[in-house]
Design a protein around this motif. Structure first.
Motif, mmCIF file in Angstrom:
data_model
loop_
_atom_site.group_PDB
_atom_site.id
_atom_site.type_symbol
_atom_site.label_atom_id
_atom_site.label_comp_id
_atom_site.label_asym_id
_atom_site.label_seq_id
_atom_site.Cartn_x
_atom_site.Cartn_y
_atom_site.Cartn_z
ATOM 1 N N SER A 1 0.755 -1.073 -0.025
ATOM 2 C CA SER A 1 -0.177 -0.095 -0.010
ATOM 3 C C SER A 1 0.885 1.241 0.108
ATOM 4 O O SER A 1 0.524 2.188 -0.701
ATOM 5 N N MET A 2 1.892 1.196 1.087
ATOM 6 C CA MET A 2 2.861 2.455 0.924
ATOM 7 C C MET A 2 3.508 2.508 -0.361
ATOM 8 O O MET A 2 3.638 3.591 -0.941
ATOM 9 N N LEU A 3 3.979 1.408 -0.698
ATOM 10 C CA LEU A 3 4.616 1.622 -2.302
ATOM 11 C C LEU A 3 3.748 1.913 -3.326
ATOM 12 O O LEU A 3 4.211 2.823 -4.350
ATOM 13 N N GLU A 4 2.496 1.783 -3.221
ATOM 14 C CA GLU A 4 1.493 2.089 -4.355
ATOM 15 C C GLU A 4 1.395 3.535 -4.144
ATOM 16 O O GLU A 4 1.298 4.116 -5.260
ATOM 17 N N LYS A 5 1.187 4.113 -2.983
ATOM 18 C CA LYS A 5 1.044 5.442 -2.855
ATOM 19 C C LYS A 5 2.129 6.367 -3.256
ATOM 20 O O LYS A 5 2.069 7.406 -3.877
ATOM 21 N N LYS A 6 3.502 5.671 -3.259
ATOM 22 C CA LYS A 6 4.680 6.448 -3.679
ATOM 23 C C LYS A 6 4.780 6.281 -5.150
ATOM 24 O O LYS A 6 5.744 6.890 -5.858
ATOM 25 N N GLY A 7 4.007 5.344 -6.008
ATOM 26 C CA GLY A 7 3.910 5.270 -7.425
ATOM 27 C C GLY A 7 5.123 4.147 -7.656
ATOM 28 O O GLY A 7 5.428 4.133 -8.881
ATOM 29 N N LEU A 8 5.429 3.252 -6.692
ATOM 30 C CA LEU A 8 6.655 2.529 -7.194
ATOM 31 C C LEU A 8 6.031 0.885 -7.601
ATOM 32 O O LEU A 8 6.684 0.479 -8.278
ATOM 33 N N VAL A 9 4.835 0.858 -7.042
ATOM 34 C CA VAL A 9 4.137 -0.308 -7.679
ATOM 35 C C VAL A 9 2.741 0.046 -8.006
ATOM 36 O O VAL A 9 2.251 1.084 -7.638
ATOM 37 N N GLU A 10 1.914 -0.800 -8.869
ATOM 38 C CA GLU A 10 0.803 -0.685 -9.236
ATOM 39 C C GLU A 10 -0.004 -1.878 -8.884
ATOM 40 O O GLU A 10 0.637 -2.872 -9.387
ATOM 41 N N SER A 11 -1.378 -1.947 -8.816
ATOM 42 C CA SER A 11 -1.986 -2.848 -8.806
ATOM 43 C C SER A 11 -3.410 -2.981 -9.737
ATOM 44 O O SER A 11 -3.732 -1.995 -10.034
ATOM 45 N N SER A 12 -3.761 -4.330 -9.805
ATOM 46 C CA SER A 12 -5.267 -4.472 -10.684
ATOM 47 C C SER A 12 -5.795 -5.593 -9.753
ATOM 48 O O SER A 12 -5.188 -6.599 -9.358
ATOM 49 N N PRO A 13 -7.112 -5.521 -9.933
ATOM 50 C CA PRO A 13 -7.851 -6.558 -9.368
ATOM 51 C C PRO A 13 -7.817 -7.870 -9.908
ATOM 52 O O PRO A 13 -7.743 -7.958 -11.151
ATOM 53 N N VAL A 14 -7.900 -8.927 -9.319
ATOM 54 C CA VAL A 14 -7.874 -10.345 -9.955
ATOM 55 C C VAL A 14 -8.880 -10.839 -9.038
ATOM 56 O O VAL A 14 -8.492 -11.471 -8.047
ATOM 57 N N GLY A 15 -10.055 -10.948 -9.627
ATOM 58 C CA GLY A 15 -11.150 -11.690 -8.903
ATOM 59 C C GLY A 15 -11.617 -10.934 -7.960
ATOM 60 O O GLY A 15 -11.591 -9.700 -8.080
ATOM 61 N N GLU A 16 -12.457 -11.273 -6.891
ATOM 62 C CA GLU A 16 -13.069 -10.477 -6.055
ATOM 63 C C GLU A 16 -12.443 -9.826 -4.963
ATOM 64 O O GLU A 16 -12.660 -8.858 -4.615
ATOM 65 N N ARG A 17 -11.393 -10.775 -4.409
ATOM 66 C CA ARG A 17 -10.796 -10.243 -3.271
ATOM 67 C C ARG A 17 -9.160 -10.301 -3.424
ATOM 68 O O ARG A 17 -8.374 -10.027 -2.533
ATOM 69 N N LYS A 18 -8.808 -10.366 -4.606
ATOM 70 C CA LYS A 18 -7.361 -10.602 -4.807
ATOM 71 C C LYS A 18 -6.726 -9.336 -5.951
ATOM 72 O O LYS A 18 -7.428 -9.093 -6.696
ATOM 73 N N LYS A 19 -5.547 -9.009 -5.585
ATOM 74 C CA LYS A 19 -4.885 -7.907 -6.385
ATOM 75 C C LYS A 19 -3.610 -8.378 -6.917
ATOM 76 O O LYS A 19 -2.697 -9.323 -6.150
#
Length: 123
Positions: free
Chosen positions: A50-68
């Motif tokens: 979550s911290m790395l995503e806020k800093k723009g170092l990683v990004e996520s995309s949903p895979v299924g209902e509860r998984k990223k």
């Protein structure tokens, strides 16, 4: 490990894991835990992601209902490359500590009679 050291190492380890390809948080946690030889604090990888995503170092995309699924960004790659010298320094410091620990272990073996004078260090 506590605080800043764990956070710094976890940042590098997570980014290195994602540089190999996209992964879900569970896979990252499992892979890092296996490499360090023990479990990370519960939820720690997700907090770091979550911290790395806020800093723009990683990004996520949903895979299924509860998984990223997470992937490293160009900014994350730049971060790793820019910190190469820092990583090299940490490795050098750890090698120095390793040498001290081996020397202490050798000395302790000599004192306990587990190693005779002039016998090579078998570590």
């Amino acid at each position: 490990m506590k605080g800043g050291l764990l956070r710094g190492l976890a940042t590098f380890m997570i980014l290195a894991e994602l540089a190999e390809g996209p992964k879900c948080g569970y896979e990252i946690d499992k892979d890092i835990s296996q490499k360090v030889g023990g479990k990370l604090p519960p939820g720690y990888v997700y907090v770091m992601l979550s911290m790395l995503e806020k800093k723009g170092l990683v990004e996520s995309s949903p895979v299924g209902e509860r998984k990223k699924e997470y992937r490293i960004t160009e900014k994350g790659i730049d971060f790793l490359v820019e910190h190469e010298q820092h990583i090299d320094k940490v490795i050098a410091l750890l090698r120095e500590v390793e040498g001290v620990v081996r020397s202490l272990r050798y000395s302790r073996l000599q004192k306990s009679g587990g190693l005779r004078e002039g016998e090579p260090n078998q570590s």
